[in-house]
Design an enzyme around this catalytic site. Structure first.
Site, PDB file in Angstrom:
ATOM      1  CE1 TYR A 180      17.911   7.746  -1.736  1.00  0.00           C
ATOM      2  CE2 TYR A 180      20.037   7.521  -2.825  1.00  0.00           C
ATOM      3  CZ  TYR A 180      18.803   6.996  -2.487  1.00  0.00           C
ATOM      4  OH  TYR A 180      18.454   5.723  -2.893  1.00  0.00           O
ATOM      5  CD1 TRP A 216      14.867   8.405  -5.343  1.00  0.00           C
ATOM      6  CD2 TRP A 216      14.710   6.234  -5.812  1.00  0.00           C
ATOM      7  NE1 TRP A 216      13.543   8.091  -5.331  1.00  0.00           N
ATOM      8  CE2 TRP A 216      13.410   6.758  -5.610  1.00  0.00           C
ATOM      9  CE3 TRP A 216      14.843   4.884  -6.135  1.00  0.00           C
ATOM     10  CZ2 TRP A 216      12.267   5.967  -5.716  1.00  0.00           C
ATOM     11  CZ3 TRP A 216      13.716   4.109  -6.231  1.00  0.00           C
ATOM     12  CH2 TRP A 216      12.443   4.651  -6.026  1.00  0.00           C
ATOM     13  CD  GLU A 237      14.052   1.797   2.003  1.00  0.00           C
ATOM     14  OE1 GLU A 237      13.870   2.827   2.688  1.00  0.00           O
ATOM     15  OE2 GLU A 237      14.174   1.824   0.760  1.00  0.00           O
ATOM     16  CG  MET A 245      19.144   3.672  -0.055  1.00  0.00           C
ATOM     17  SD  MET A 245      17.454   3.142   0.305  1.00  0.00           S
ATOM     18  CE  MET A 245      17.696   2.320   1.889  1.00  0.00           C
ATOM     19  CG  ASN A 278      -1.922  -1.163   1.151  1.00  0.00           C
ATOM     20  OD1 ASN A 278      -2.407  -1.543   0.088  1.00  0.00           O
ATOM     21  ND2 ASN A 278      -2.183  -1.760   2.312  1.00  0.00           N
TER      22      ASN A 278
END
Length: 429
Positions: free
Chosen positions: A283, A407, A218, A281, A175
């Site tokens: 950022y 990304w 995550e 990651m 979702n």
């Protein structure tokens, strides 16, 4: 590749003359829509071989050579000057290009809806020559071991022509949110894991050009940290014999015990031992719902890199980089409207529209500017440019990391890809 920061009163003609190139070459390299209207503080990439450097007060041949990684005697020879003479401030020196280093380059691709848009396919066409992996985001893992498959029409055909391979991104999205409870259900059932791995393998074989299985799980609960490690061990046992590498995306941490729900479930040391490589990651320090700041400030990024290197070899680390910025309305109100995501190209157009000078934060190594809109509301925009990206590339080379990961594709940033080509020999599988 030369980077030039536009000063007040400069024109493309003057800049082209300064570097011995043409206006059209600069326009094409930077995709400048209005060549007669430059923005003060705008960083341009100049498509020349090597660099020009103007001597500053206190400079010596030795210090300039140290800065650019070239022997001072070679620098003197190239420029036809006596290595023992003092340098005149303002003297232009030519810096020959340095040998490029090998790097793996990964970029995420996130199709929306039921098909891959032509705009996204065009981005793949333009960037695939600079990519090792195109990471298709995302295959959503389900509690019953099934996969929700993203659209991929046209992607495999384009990547195959450039030697770019696909990475299947497997996520715990549910979702539109990363679900720790979904991850828990998968980690606690070997039967579900077996079904999930079988479905991943079937999809990888169907696509044909997949070489890496990339797990982006995550928001993992702290009590599932070891379970995630064990899940990855089983994944490696399944996919290595079939000829696939296994990689993971890791939340940016600067210590093993960094507090917070998004950090506790990611075990840098274990991932470094189990999988073939990781994508940091690095950022979203500045993020859409948070206060205005640089998205990937170099000081914070380097702290994450240093911690990662204490837990795993450099050859396993891909450094994350954003291809976007944010436009915040001021004053910032927590819980108020999110900042607007925008491309570096769009940021420059906004600065031009509102006659705003682009500034550069030397601590964060990031550009920003402020302006007032037609309603009198103040804005601040933090984004990326050639200078900020080069700063990250310098980290990759300094620490001899595996490469760079982005990304995500979709927002144009032409200067970035020119800089990839000038800094690295991109590994093709």
């Amino acid at each position: 590749m030369q980077t030039h920061v536009v000063r007040a009163g400069e024109s493309l003609w003057g800049i082209a003359h300064m570097y011995g190139t043409t206006v059209q070459n600069i326009v094409d390299a930077n995709q400048i829509p209005e060549p007669n209207r430059l923005v003060v503080g705008q960083a341009l990439v100049i498509p020349i071989v090597g660099n020009f450097y103007y001597v500053q007060p206190g400079d010596s041949l030795w210090s300039i050579g140290q800065r650019f990684g070239i022997n001072y005697l070679t620098l003197a020879q190239v420029n036809g000057i006596n290595p023992n003479q003092s340098l005149r401030v303002g003297l232009r020196l030519y810096i020959p290009p340095m040998p490029k280093t090998k790097a793996e380059i990964l970029a995420y691709l996130e199709p929306r809806g039921t098909s891959v848009s032509e705009a996204l396919l065009n981005q793949v066409r333009e960037t695939a020559p600079y990519l090792t992996y195109l990471a298709l985001f995302s295959y959503e893992a389900r509690r019953d071991g099934s996969l929700k498959v993203p659209p991929s029409q046209g992607v495999t055909e384009l990547t195959g022509k450039t030697g770019t391979v696909l990475a299947m991104v497997i996520s715990n999205l549910e979702n539109f949110q990363f679900s720790g409870e979904l991850a828990r259900d998968i980690f606690q059932s070997r039967a579900v894991q077996d079904l999930l791995f079988d479905n991943i393998l079937k999809e990888a074989k169907r696509l044909g050009s997949v070489r890496d299985i990339h797990f982006d799980f995550e928001n993992i609960p702290a009590d599932q940290r070891v379970a995630y490690n064990n899940f990855l061990k089983r994944a490696v046992e399944k996919f290595h014999p079939a000829g696939y590498t296994v990689s993971t995306a890791l939340t940016a941490k600067s210590s093993a015990d960094q507090p917070g729900a998004w950090f506790a479930g990611h075990d840098y040391k274990a991932h470094g031992q189990i999988v073939d490589f990781v994508m940091l990651m690095t950022y979203e320090w500045g993020y859409a719902a948070g206060p205005p700041m640089a998205i990937s400030p170099i000081n914070q990024v380097e702290a994450v890199v240093k911690y990662a290197l204490s837990e795993m070899p450099a050859s396993k680390i891909i450094l994350g980089q954003n291809l976007y910025g944010y436009n915040w309305t001021l004053p910032f109100v927590q819980g108020g409207p999110n900042a607007e995501a925008l491309s570096p190209q769009r940021a420059i157009e906004i600065a031009k529209r509102y006659n705003a000078a682009i500034q550069y934060d030397t601590t964060a190594q990031a550009p920003f500017f402020k302006y007032y809109d037609e309603q009198g509301k103040e804005h601040i925009v933090w984004f990326e440019d050639a200078r900020s990206v080069q700063a990250k590339f310098n980290l990759v080379k300094q620490y001899q990391l595996r490469g760079v990961g982005y990304w995500k594709l979709g927002l144009p940033f032409p200067q970035n890809w020119l800089l990839v080509g000038s800094n690295f020999n991109v590994v093709k599988k």
